[in-house]
Design a protein around this motif. Structure first.
Motif, PDB file in Angstrom:
ATOM      1  N   ARG A  61     -13.204  -5.460   1.581  1.00  0.00           N
ATOM      2  CA  ARG A  61     -14.149  -6.025   0.603  1.00  0.00           C
ATOM      3  C   ARG A  61     -13.714  -5.776  -0.836  1.00  0.00           C
ATOM      4  O   ARG A  61     -14.368  -6.222  -1.779  1.00  0.00           O
ATOM      5  N   MET A  62     -12.642  -5.043  -1.026  1.00  0.00           N
ATOM      6  CA  MET A  62     -12.251  -4.635  -2.380  1.00  0.00           C
ATOM      7  C   MET A  62     -11.650  -5.780  -3.188  1.00  0.00           C
ATOM      8  O   MET A  62     -10.997  -6.661  -2.631  1.00  0.00           O
ATOM      9  N   ASP A  63     -11.844  -5.708  -4.507  1.00  0.00           N
ATOM     10  CA  ASP A  63     -11.103  -6.618  -5.373  1.00  0.00           C
ATOM     11  C   ASP A  63      -9.775  -5.943  -5.736  1.00  0.00           C
ATOM     12  O   ASP A  63      -9.499  -4.814  -5.314  1.00  0.00           O
ATOM     13  N   TRP A  64      -8.984  -6.639  -6.526  1.00  0.00           N
ATOM     14  CA  TRP A  64      -7.624  -6.171  -6.807  1.00  0.00           C
ATOM     15  C   TRP A  64      -7.633  -4.786  -7.461  1.00  0.00           C
ATOM     16  O   TRP A  64      -6.890  -3.895  -7.056  1.00  0.00           O
ATOM     17  N   ALA A  65      -8.488  -4.602  -8.448  1.00  0.00           N
ATOM     18  CA  ALA A  65      -8.528  -3.332  -9.180  1.00  0.00           C
ATOM     19  C   ALA A  65      -9.007  -2.192  -8.280  1.00  0.00           C
ATOM     20  O   ALA A  65      -8.476  -1.076  -8.328  1.00  0.00           O
ATOM     21  N   GLN A  66     -10.008  -2.472  -7.474  1.00  0.00           N
ATOM     22  CA  GLN A  66     -10.503  -1.454  -6.532  1.00  0.00           C
ATOM     23  C   GLN A  66      -9.424  -1.079  -5.517  1.00  0.00           C
ATOM     24  O   GLN A  66      -9.268   0.096  -5.159  1.00  0.00           O
ATOM     25  N   LEU A  67      -8.701  -2.084  -5.094  1.00  0.00           N
ATOM     26  CA  LEU A  67      -7.632  -1.844  -4.119  1.00  0.00           C
ATOM     27  C   LEU A  67      -6.535  -0.969  -4.740  1.00  0.00           C
ATOM     28  O   LEU A  67      -6.073  -0.004  -4.116  1.00  0.00           O
ATOM     29  N   GLN A  68      -6.166  -1.285  -5.957  1.00  0.00           N
ATOM     30  CA  GLN A  68      -5.147  -0.486  -6.658  1.00  0.00           C
ATOM     31  C   GLN A  68      -5.598   0.960  -6.795  1.00  0.00           C
ATOM     32  O   GLN A  68      -4.835   1.894  -6.545  1.00  0.00           O
ATOM     33  N   ALA A  69      -6.859   1.141  -7.191  1.00  0.00           N
ATOM     34  CA  ALA A  69      -7.386   2.492  -7.386  1.00  0.00           C
ATOM     35  C   ALA A  69      -7.451   3.236  -6.056  1.00  0.00           C
ATOM     36  O   ALA A  69      -7.150   4.436  -5.974  1.00  0.00           O
ATOM     37  N   SER A  70      -7.823   2.513  -5.018  1.00  0.00           N
ATOM     38  CA  SER A  70      -7.950   3.123  -3.701  1.00  0.00           C
ATOM     39  C   SER A  70      -6.584   3.597  -3.181  1.00  0.00           C
ATOM     40  O   SER A  70      -6.462   4.697  -2.624  1.00  0.00           O
ATOM     41  N   VAL A  71      -5.567   2.774  -3.385  1.00  0.00           N
ATOM     42  CA  VAL A  71      -4.209   3.172  -2.972  1.00  0.00           C
ATOM     43  C   VAL A  71      -3.758   4.382  -3.791  1.00  0.00           C
ATOM     44  O   VAL A  71      -3.212   5.353  -3.242  1.00  0.00           O
ATOM     45  N   ALA A  72      -4.007   4.346  -5.080  1.00  0.00           N
ATOM     46  CA  ALA A  72      -3.542   5.430  -5.964  1.00  0.00           C
ATOM     47  C   ALA A  72      -4.104   6.789  -5.550  1.00  0.00           C
ATOM     48  O   ALA A  72      -3.461   7.818  -5.739  1.00  0.00           O
ATOM     49  N   GLY A  73      -5.311   6.781  -4.957  1.00  0.00           N
ATOM     50  CA  GLY A  73      -5.923   8.055  -4.580  1.00  0.00           C
ATOM     51  C   GLY A  73      -5.938   8.291  -3.086  1.00  0.00           C
ATOM     52  O   GLY A  73      -6.620   9.196  -2.605  1.00  0.00           O
ATOM     53  N   CYS A  74      -5.194   7.489  -2.344  1.00  0.00           N
ATOM     54  CA  CYS A  74      -5.306   7.511  -0.879  1.00  0.00           C
ATOM     55  C   CYS A  74      -4.747   8.793  -0.251  1.00  0.00           C
ATOM     56  O   CYS A  74      -3.668   9.259  -0.618  1.00  0.00           O
ATOM     57  N   ALA A 175      -4.903 -11.049   1.585  1.00  0.00           N
ATOM     58  CA  ALA A 175      -6.137 -11.831   1.471  1.00  0.00           C
ATOM     59  C   ALA A 175      -6.440 -12.186   0.014  1.00  0.00           C
ATOM     60  O   ALA A 175      -6.957 -13.263  -0.283  1.00  0.00           O
ATOM     61  N   LEU A 176      -6.101 -11.294  -0.906  1.00  0.00           N
ATOM     62  CA  LEU A 176      -6.385 -11.552  -2.319  1.00  0.00           C
ATOM     63  C   LEU A 176      -5.324 -12.450  -2.961  1.00  0.00           C
ATOM     64  O   LEU A 176      -5.640 -13.321  -3.762  1.00  0.00           O
ATOM     65  N   ILE A 177      -4.074 -12.229  -2.629  1.00  0.00           N
ATOM     66  CA  ILE A 177      -2.988 -13.036  -3.203  1.00  0.00           C
ATOM     67  C   ILE A 177      -2.999 -14.442  -2.596  1.00  0.00           C
ATOM     68  O   ILE A 177      -2.745 -15.419  -3.275  1.00  0.00           O
ATOM     69  N   GLN A 178      -3.274 -14.531  -1.332  1.00  0.00           N
ATOM     70  CA  GLN A 178      -3.203 -15.782  -0.583  1.00  0.00           C
ATOM     71  C   GLN A 178      -1.847 -16.472  -0.694  1.00  0.00           C
ATOM     72  O   GLN A 178      -1.762 -17.646  -1.100  1.00  0.00           O
ATOM     73  N   PRO A 179      -0.799 -15.777  -0.354  1.00  0.00           N
ATOM     74  CA  PRO A 179       0.534 -16.379  -0.443  1.00  0.00           C
ATOM     75  C   PRO A 179       0.719 -17.490   0.587  1.00  0.00           C
ATOM     76  O   PRO A 179       0.072 -17.477   1.640  1.00  0.00           O
ATOM     77  N   THR A 180       1.601 -18.413   0.255  1.00  0.00           N
ATOM     78  CA  THR A 180       1.912 -19.502   1.187  1.00  0.00           C
ATOM     79  C   THR A 180       2.850 -19.013   2.278  1.00  0.00           C
ATOM     80  O   THR A 180       2.786 -19.471   3.411  1.00  0.00           O
ATOM     81  N   ILE A 181       3.735 -18.086   1.906  1.00  0.00           N
ATOM     82  CA  ILE A 181       4.701 -17.605   2.892  1.00  0.00           C
ATOM     83  C   ILE A 181       4.960 -16.105   2.737  1.00  0.00           C
ATOM     84  O   ILE A 181       4.939 -15.577   1.618  1.00  0.00           O
ATOM     85  N   LEU A 182       5.177 -15.465   3.860  1.00  0.00           N
ATOM     86  CA  LEU A 182       5.525 -14.047   3.878  1.00  0.00           C
ATOM     87  C   LEU A 182       6.976 -13.910   4.339  1.00  0.00           C
ATOM     88  O   LEU A 182       7.399 -14.610   5.260  1.00  0.00           O
ATOM     89  N   VAL A 183       7.698 -13.014   3.699  1.00  0.00           N
ATOM     90  CA  VAL A 183       9.065 -12.710   4.134  1.00  0.00           C
ATOM     91  C   VAL A 183       9.138 -11.214   4.438  1.00  0.00           C
ATOM     92  O   VAL A 183       8.902 -10.383   3.555  1.00  0.00           O
ATOM     93  N   ALA A 184       9.439 -10.895   5.675  1.00  0.00           N
ATOM     94  CA  ALA A 184       9.587  -9.490   6.074  1.00  0.00           C
ATOM     95  C   ALA A 184      11.027  -9.075   5.823  1.00  0.00           C
ATOM     96  O   ALA A 184      11.971  -9.705   6.321  1.00  0.00           O
ATOM     97  N   LEU A 185      11.199  -8.003   5.049  1.00  0.00           N
ATOM     98  CA  LEU A 185      12.524  -7.501   4.719  1.00  0.00           C
ATOM     99  C   LEU A 185      12.866  -6.347   5.658  1.00  0.00           C
ATOM    100  O   LEU A 185      12.452  -5.210   5.440  1.00  0.00           O
ATOM    101  N   GLY A 186      13.581  -6.648   6.711  1.00  0.00           N
ATOM    102  CA  GLY A 186      14.071  -5.593   7.599  1.00  0.00           C
ATOM    103  C   GLY A 186      13.167  -5.263   8.766  1.00  0.00           C
ATOM    104  O   GLY A 186      12.060  -5.783   8.924  1.00  0.00           O
TER     105      GLY A 186
END
Ligand code: URA
Ligand code: SF4
Length: 251
Positions: A61-74, A175-186
């Motif tokens: 349910r997080m927005d971009w800023a909440q997600l960033q903050a959540s990762v930073a303190g995870c 979900a927030l970015i909604q990219p058209t394509i994903l590329v897995a590196l490795g």
């Protein structure tokens, strides 16, 4: 093709590009003579004890800023103990292309940005070859946001449990970015996203379009692997061609 693109392709040790006349913006690679040969990648995924399940519904349910903050303190998995900085990802939050690596290494942990150094430069060249830049229509993320090290302090791939603990963040980024394509590196990125057996070689996943979070996913080699095995760059180029064609068909 611009001179700049030609330089990038040369840097990658790769062949010429052709452009579709009806859509000059879409850059397509020249078909390559090389068949998809089998390749062995031996960076196996170690297994470690599990961690508490992440509060995925909250993250979802997080927005971009909440997600960033959540990762930073995870502190959801053991990787939080060894990190200097979390590495959320870098790029355009509205990017159509999302590249997914493994996790921060030593330099990324210090600087808080993914793909610094030689492998990062190669990734930038791969992006440029398909007309992208880190801050322009591309976002670069990782499976885990914190650096994983072994007992000797060397970078190691995250375990399946660490990858699973961190996955809700990546899912929310998607979900927030909604990219058209994903590329897995490795291998780590591909296997974590596709939920596959750790013995699956990247070579078996290339050349077809997979799906993750309802979006097309193309698998290619990790830039660090390509630095060790430059002969495989040609195959990575073929993968980028597949991704470009998939992108063009989907957009
Ligand atoms: N390797 C990765 O997979 N990701 C990074 O951010 C750096 C190196
Ligand atoms: Fe949290 Fe992911 Fe870092 Fe683990 S790797 S502590 S889940 S941000």
């Amino acid at each position: 093709m611009s001179d700049r693109n030609a330089v990038f392709l040369q840097e990658m040790g790769l062949g010429p590009l052709w452009q579709r006349r009806d859509n000059p913006g879409a850059v397509h690679p020249a078909p390559s003579a090389g068949a998809l040969e089998a390749a062995t990648v031996d960076d196996g995924l170690p297994v470690a004890p599990g961690f508490d399940a992440p509060p995925a519904q909250e993250v979802a349910r997080m927005d971009w800023a909440q997600l960033q903050a959540s990762v930073a303190g995870c502190v959801k998995c053991g990787l939080c103990h060894g990190r200097t900085r979390t590495v959320f990802g870098v790029g355009d939050a509205k990017a159509r292309w999302l590249f997914i690596g493994e996790g921060p290494g030593r330099n990324e942990d210090l600087q808080g940005e993914p793909f610094i150094g030689q492998a990062g430069r190669l990734l930038d060249n791969m992006l440029a070859a398909v007309g992208l830049r880190r801050d322009e229509n591309a976002f670069i993320a990782n499976i885990v946001k914190c650096r994983a090290v072994d007992e000797s302090g060397r970078d190691r791939p995250p375990t399946a449990e660490e990858a699973a603990a961190c996955m809700p963040y990546l899912e929310r980024q998607i979900a927030l970015i909604q990219p058209t394509i994903l590329v897995a590196l490795g291998k780590t990125a591909a296997l974590s996203l596709l939920g596959l057996d750790p013995d699956t070689p990247v070579s078996r996943l290339r050349g077809k379009v997979h799906e993750f979070a309802g979006r097309p996913l193309v698998v290619t080699y990790h830039p660090a692997y390509l630095l060790r095995s430059p002969a495989e760059k040609k195959k990575a180029w073929e993968d980028l061609c597949l991704a470009t064609a998939t992108y063009a068909a989907a957009d």
